[in-house]
Enzyme design. Structure first.
Site, PDB file in Angstrom:
ATOM      1  N   ILE A 205      15.010   2.193 -11.235  1.00 18.27           N
ATOM      2  CA  ILE A 205      16.310   2.799 -10.898  1.00 18.27           C
ATOM      3  C   ILE A 205      17.453   1.879 -11.317  1.00 18.27           C
ATOM      4  O   ILE A 205      18.450   2.326 -11.904  1.00 18.27           O
ATOM      5  CB  ILE A 205      16.378   3.103  -9.378  1.00 18.27           C
ATOM      6  CG1 ILE A 205      15.356   4.190  -9.007  1.00 18.27           C
ATOM      7  CG2 ILE A 205      17.791   3.530  -8.982  1.00 18.27           C
ATOM      8  CD1 ILE A 205      15.230   4.472  -7.517  1.00 18.27           C
TER       9      ILE A 205
ATOM     10  N   LEU B 257      12.370 -10.334 -11.071  1.00 18.25           N
ATOM     11  CA  LEU B 257      11.391  -9.831 -12.047  1.00 18.25           C
ATOM     12  C   LEU B 257       9.990  -9.688 -11.440  1.00 18.25           C
ATOM     13  O   LEU B 257       8.993  -9.812 -12.148  1.00 18.25           O
ATOM     14  CB  LEU B 257      11.376 -10.707 -13.307  1.00 18.25           C
ATOM     15  CG  LEU B 257      12.723 -10.760 -14.039  1.00 18.25           C
ATOM     16  CD1 LEU B 257      12.672 -11.715 -15.230  1.00 18.25           C
ATOM     17  CD2 LEU B 257      13.143  -9.363 -14.527  1.00 18.25           C
ATOM     18  N   SER B 258       9.915  -9.406 -10.149  1.00 18.67           N
ATOM     19  CA  SER B 258       8.593  -9.222  -9.528  1.00 18.67           C
ATOM     20  C   SER B 258       7.973  -7.901  -9.979  1.00 18.67           C
ATOM     21  O   SER B 258       6.787  -7.844 -10.301  1.00 18.67           O
ATOM     22  CB  SER B 258       8.675  -9.289  -8.001  1.00 18.67           C
ATOM     23  OG  SER B 258       9.667  -8.407  -7.514  1.00 18.67           O
TER      24      SER B 258
ATOM     25  N   GLY C 136      10.335  -5.708 -11.874  1.00 22.37           N
ATOM     26  CA  GLY C 136      11.263  -5.315 -12.941  1.00 22.37           C
ATOM     27  C   GLY C 136      10.954  -6.058 -14.228  1.00 22.37           C
ATOM     28  O   GLY C 136      10.170  -7.010 -14.250  1.00 22.37           O
TER      29      GLY C 136
ATOM     30  N   TYR D  61       7.054   0.204   5.218  1.00 23.94           N
ATOM     31  CA  TYR D  61       8.120   0.200   4.202  1.00 23.94           C
ATOM     32  C   TYR D  61       9.338   0.976   4.715  1.00 23.94           C
ATOM     33  O   TYR D  61      10.480   0.505   4.640  1.00 23.94           O
ATOM     34  CB  TYR D  61       7.602   0.819   2.888  1.00 23.94           C
ATOM     35  CG  TYR D  61       8.698   1.287   1.965  1.00 23.94           C
ATOM     36  CD1 TYR D  61       9.463   0.367   1.237  1.00 23.94           C
ATOM     37  CD2 TYR D  61       9.001   2.643   1.835  1.00 23.94           C
ATOM     38  CE1 TYR D  61      10.487   0.794   0.401  1.00 23.94           C
ATOM     39  CE2 TYR D  61      10.012   3.080   1.007  1.00 23.94           C
ATOM     40  CZ  TYR D  61      10.759   2.152   0.288  1.00 23.94           C
ATOM     41  OH  TYR D  61      11.781   2.575  -0.521  1.00 23.94           O
TER      42      TYR D  61
HETATM   43  P1  NAD Z   1      11.369  -1.095  -8.875  1.00 18.31           P
HETATM   44  O1  NAD Z   1      10.199  -1.854  -8.341  1.00 18.31           O
HETATM   45  O2  NAD Z   1      11.285  -0.587 -10.267  1.00 18.31           O
HETATM   46  O3  NAD Z   1      12.693  -1.961  -8.739  1.00 18.31           O
HETATM   47  C1  NAD Z   1      12.903  -2.940  -7.753  1.00 18.31           C
HETATM   48  C2  NAD Z   1      13.529  -4.157  -8.446  1.00 18.31           C
HETATM   49  O4  NAD Z   1      13.835  -5.157  -7.462  1.00 18.31           O
HETATM   50  C3  NAD Z   1      12.587  -4.821  -9.443  1.00 18.31           C
HETATM   51  O5  NAD Z   1      13.295  -5.099 -10.640  1.00 18.31           O
HETATM   52  C4  NAD Z   1      12.146  -6.113  -8.752  1.00 18.31           C
HETATM   53  O6  NAD Z   1      11.817  -7.124  -9.684  1.00 18.31           O
HETATM   54  C5  NAD Z   1      13.359  -6.420  -7.913  1.00 18.31           C
HETATM   55  N1  NAD Z   1      13.101  -7.206  -6.691  1.00 18.31           N
HETATM   56  C6  NAD Z   1      12.204  -6.942  -5.691  1.00 18.31           C
HETATM   57  N2  NAD Z   1      12.312  -7.865  -4.724  1.00 18.31           N
HETATM   58  C7  NAD Z   1      13.284  -8.738  -5.107  1.00 18.31           C
HETATM   59  C8  NAD Z   1      13.855  -9.890  -4.517  1.00 18.31           C
HETATM   60  N3  NAD Z   1      13.435 -10.382  -3.345  1.00 18.31           N
HETATM   61  N4  NAD Z   1      14.838 -10.540  -5.181  1.00 18.31           N
HETATM   62  C9  NAD Z   1      15.287 -10.078  -6.391  1.00 18.31           C
HETATM   63  N5  NAD Z   1      14.778  -8.992  -6.991  1.00 18.31           N
HETATM   64  C10 NAD Z   1      13.802  -8.314  -6.350  1.00 18.31           C
HETATM   65  O7  NAD Z   1      11.624   0.090  -7.849  1.00 18.31           O
HETATM   66  P2  NAD Z   1      12.638   1.340  -7.900  1.00 18.31           P
HETATM   67  O8  NAD Z   1      11.820   2.566  -7.789  1.00 18.31           O
HETATM   68  O9  NAD Z   1      13.592   1.169  -9.016  1.00 18.31           O
HETATM   69  O10 NAD Z   1      13.376   1.151  -6.507  1.00 18.31           O
HETATM   70  C11 NAD Z   1      14.708   0.670  -6.409  1.00 18.31           C
HETATM   71  C12 NAD Z   1      15.183   0.860  -4.977  1.00 18.31           C
HETATM   72  O11 NAD Z   1      15.194   2.251  -4.654  1.00 18.31           O
HETATM   73  C13 NAD Z   1      14.325   0.169  -3.933  1.00 18.31           C
HETATM   74  O12 NAD Z   1      15.170  -0.419  -2.967  1.00 18.31           O
HETATM   75  C14 NAD Z   1      13.527   1.311  -3.324  1.00 18.31           C
HETATM   76  O13 NAD Z   1      13.172   1.036  -1.987  1.00 18.31           O
HETATM   77  C15 NAD Z   1      14.513   2.463  -3.430  1.00 18.31           C
HETATM   78  N6  NAD Z   1      13.863   3.797  -3.434  1.00 18.31           N
HETATM   79  C16 NAD Z   1      13.127   4.219  -4.509  1.00 18.31           C
HETATM   80  C17 NAD Z   1      12.550   5.498  -4.480  1.00 18.31           C
HETATM   81  C18 NAD Z   1      11.756   6.044  -5.644  1.00 18.31           C
HETATM   82  O14 NAD Z   1      11.344   7.219  -5.580  1.00 18.31           O
HETATM   83  N7  NAD Z   1      11.537   5.268  -6.708  1.00 18.31           N
HETATM   84  C19 NAD Z   1      12.725   6.333  -3.369  1.00 18.31           C
HETATM   85  C20 NAD Z   1      13.465   5.854  -2.290  1.00 18.31           C
HETATM   86  C21 NAD Z   1      14.057   4.596  -2.345  1.00 18.31           C
HETATM   87  C1  UD1 Z   2       7.624   9.095  -1.845  1.00 15.90           C
HETATM   88  C2  UD1 Z   2       7.777   7.634  -2.171  1.00 15.90           C
HETATM   89  C3  UD1 Z   2       7.806   6.837  -0.942  1.00 15.90           C
HETATM   90  C4  UD1 Z   2       8.888   7.332   0.009  1.00 15.90           C
HETATM   91  C5  UD1 Z   2       8.699   8.835   0.246  1.00 15.90           C
HETATM   92  C6  UD1 Z   2       9.922   9.335   1.000  1.00 15.90           C
HETATM   93  C7  UD1 Z   2       6.882   7.121  -4.346  1.00 15.90           C
HETATM   94  C8  UD1 Z   2       5.694   6.633  -5.097  1.00 15.90           C
HETATM   95  N1  UD1 Z   2       6.678   7.212  -3.009  1.00 15.90           N
HETATM   96  O1  UD1 Z   2       6.339   9.363  -1.258  1.00 15.90           O
HETATM   97  O2  UD1 Z   2       8.150   5.494  -1.289  1.00 15.90           O
HETATM   98  O3  UD1 Z   2       8.787   6.687   1.249  1.00 15.90           O
HETATM   99  O4  UD1 Z   2       8.663   9.506  -1.004  1.00 15.90           O
HETATM  100  O5  UD1 Z   2      10.018  10.691   1.009  1.00 15.90           O
HETATM  101  O6  UD1 Z   2       7.936   7.378  -4.891  1.00 15.90           O
HETATM  102  N2  UD1 Z   2       0.047  13.297  -5.251  1.00 15.90           N
HETATM  103  C9  UD1 Z   2      -1.017  13.963  -5.834  1.00 15.90           C
HETATM  104  N3  UD1 Z   2      -1.645  13.358  -6.875  1.00 15.90           N
HETATM  105  C10 UD1 Z   2      -1.263  12.132  -7.358  1.00 15.90           C
HETATM  106  C11 UD1 Z   2      -0.159  11.470  -6.752  1.00 15.90           C
HETATM  107  C12 UD1 Z   2       0.477  12.080  -5.686  1.00 15.90           C
HETATM  108  O7  UD1 Z   2      -1.390  15.057  -5.425  1.00 15.90           O
HETATM  109  O8  UD1 Z   2      -1.880  11.656  -8.328  1.00 15.90           O
HETATM  110  C13 UD1 Z   2       0.752  13.986  -4.151  1.00 15.90           C
HETATM  111  C14 UD1 Z   2       0.877  13.157  -2.887  1.00 15.90           C
HETATM  112  O9  UD1 Z   2      -0.270  13.272  -2.101  1.00 15.90           O
HETATM  113  C15 UD1 Z   2       2.115  13.796  -2.265  1.00 15.90           C
HETATM  114  C16 UD1 Z   2       2.972  14.207  -3.473  1.00 15.90           C
HETATM  115  O10 UD1 Z   2       2.082  14.235  -4.589  1.00 15.90           O
HETATM  116  O11 UD1 Z   2       1.744  14.948  -1.550  1.00 15.90           O
HETATM  117  C17 UD1 Z   2       4.092  13.240  -3.773  1.00 15.90           C
HETATM  118  O12 UD1 Z   2       3.519  11.942  -3.824  1.00 15.90           O
HETATM  119  P1  UD1 Z   2       4.381  10.630  -4.209  1.00 15.90           P
HETATM  120  O13 UD1 Z   2       4.993  10.812  -5.538  1.00 15.90           O
HETATM  121  O14 UD1 Z   2       3.485   9.466  -3.993  1.00 15.90           O
HETATM  122  O15 UD1 Z   2       5.591  10.648  -3.198  1.00 15.90           O
HETATM  123  P2  UD1 Z   2       5.674  10.758  -1.605  1.00 15.90           P
HETATM  124  O16 UD1 Z   2       4.345  10.785  -0.972  1.00 15.90           O
HETATM  125  O17 UD1 Z   2       6.607  11.853  -1.305  1.00 15.90           O
END
Ligand code: NAD
Ligand code: UD1
Length: 312
Positions: free
Chosen positions: A14, A35-36, A38, A143
């Site tokens: 993101i 960069l853990s 990212g 989480y």
């Molecule tokens: P991501 O893992 O791709 O990005 C997280 C970034 O944070 C990475 O670049 C990582 O290296 C960096 N990072 C982690 N811990 C760190 C630290 N202690 N210090 C410095 N850098 C650190 O994940 P993402 O999907 O891009 O998520 C970004 C944010 O959005 C997160 O806060 C996540 O909780 C939130 N979020 C994501 C989703 C989703 O569907 N992807 C949904 C809800 C919330």
């Molecule tokens: C997602 C987030 C989670 C967040 C939550 C909040 C991700 C990976 N997880 O969980 O961090 O807390 O939204 O709403 O973004 N599924 C399959 N087959 C697969 C993978 C997934 O059927 O191979 C199903 C899962 O069981 C689930 C749905 O797809 O029913 C969505 O799964 P997923 O993308 O992991 O997201 P959430 O479970 O909604």
């Protein structure tokens, strides 16, 4: 705006889209990332700004790295639900401590706005959609508990210390640069990868569970709106979703249309304790931030598929 916009976690999925958007709209950015999860390669080659490698759980480092910034978009976290179930203290430490350090640095440096990433995972599994921000949170895993704590802390910094904070509750984000390699990646990235390889997507349960899938470009637009808004949000939580939901059978069908395939899903038992249906009430985002998601689902999916065809 005087001073760069800081994006913590800017090298992540993101974060890299947020950085791109801020640069495209003429802002200077400063990326903070350890960069853990990212990658430097997620960012534009000639990044018009600075990249600080370090850990946001280190208060002194964060304070130096944020000096001179006008606002912070705080995305640095480990967003891995499964890891949080396997090792709760580690994820809680990383995610809550990083938020505490960013908020405290903002207070000491006089940074007026901090936007935090929160999650739709705060809503109770049995809550009927649409999910609205006044529902009582009931996080279903460590989480999500961490995100809840971050929101509470952001509220304190707004009310007590005068740092204006906005907590964006992202729904299910998808798009280019989402890593499909883990079985716990977002379902869209996992299905895209399997179907591109000619393998059946594996559906947990009956496939009628639904999610509010939002394109990462729209998430970047919401982050930008929250960082630049003239209106103070006062620590409020704001949903960032589309207000529409799609079930997994529909998802497979749209992907088949895009790929020109007829791949059938494979069904296996459902994951325990999951949310059945998730969909955002989007009224607060519209009223407070003027934000509405604008990317149609098939357009976002096409862009995700194109990226995966070349990058993975
Ligand atoms: P991501 O893992 O791709 O990005 C997280 C970034 O944070 C990475 O670049 C990582 O290296 C960096 N990072 C982690 N811990 C760190 C630290 N202690 N210090 C410095 N850098 C650190 O994940 P993402 O999907 O891009 O998520 C970004 C944010 O959005 C997160 O806060 C996540 O909780 C939130 N979020 C994501 C989703 C989703 O569907 N992807 C949904 C809800 C919330
Ligand atoms: C997602 C987030 C989670 C967040 C939550 C909040 C991700 C990976 N997880 O969980 O961090 O807390 O939204 O709403 O973004 N599924 C399959 N087959 C697969 C993978 C997934 O059927 O191979 C199903 C899962 O069981 C689930 C749905 O797809 O029913 C969505 O799964 P997923 O993308 O992991 O997201 P959430 O479970 O909604």
């Amino acid at each position: 705006m005087a001073g760069p916009i800081a994006v913590t976690g800017g090298a992540g999925f993101i974060g890299s889209h947020v950085v791109e958007r801020m640069l495209a709209s003429g802002h200077h950015v400063r990326v903070l990332d350890n960069l853990s999860t990212g990658h430097r390669a997620n960012l534009p080659a000639g990044l018009d700004g600075t990249f600080e490698t370090g850990d946001c759980t280190n208060a002194a480092w964060v304070r130096e790295a944020l000096r001179g910034c006008a606002a912070v978009i705080h995305l640095a976290a480990t967003p891995n639900v499964q890891k949080s179930l396997d090792d709760p203290p580690e994820i809680l430490h990383n995610n809550i401590q990083a938020t505490a350090c960013v908020l405290e640095a903002a207070r000491r440096l006089g940074i007026r706005r901090v936007v935090l990433a929160s999650s739709a995972g705060l809503y109770a599994a049995d809550e009927e959609p649409p999910h609205h921000e006044e529902m009582t949170p009931c996080p279903g895993n460590p989480y999500a508990v961490g995100r809840y704590a971050d929101e509470a802390l952001a509220g304190v910094y707004s009310r007590v210390f005068g740092v204006d904070t906005t907590c964006l509750r992202f729904f299910n984000v998808y798009g280019p640069r989402q890593d499909p390699s883990s079985p716990y990646s977002g379902v869209i990235s996992v299905f895209c990868r399997r179907m591109l390889a000619g393998q059946p997507p594996v559906i947990f349960g009956d496939g009628l569970q639904s999610r509010d899938f939002i394109y990462v470009g729209d998430i970047a637009a919401a982050c930008s709106a929250a960082a630049l808004s003239a209106t103070a949000c006062g620590g409020k939580a704001v949903n960032v979703g589309t207000g529409r939901s799609t079930d997994l059978r529909q998802l497979v069908s749209v992907l088949n249309d895009i790929l020109g395939t007829t791949t059938q899903a494979q069904f296996v038992p459902a994951r325990q304790g999951e949310v059945r249906h998730s969909r955002a009430d989007t009224r607060r985002a519209s009223a407070l931030l003027g934000f509405t998601a604008s990317t149609p689902f098939h357009v976002g999916l096409k862009s995700t598929v194109s990226w995966m065809q070349t990058a993975v």
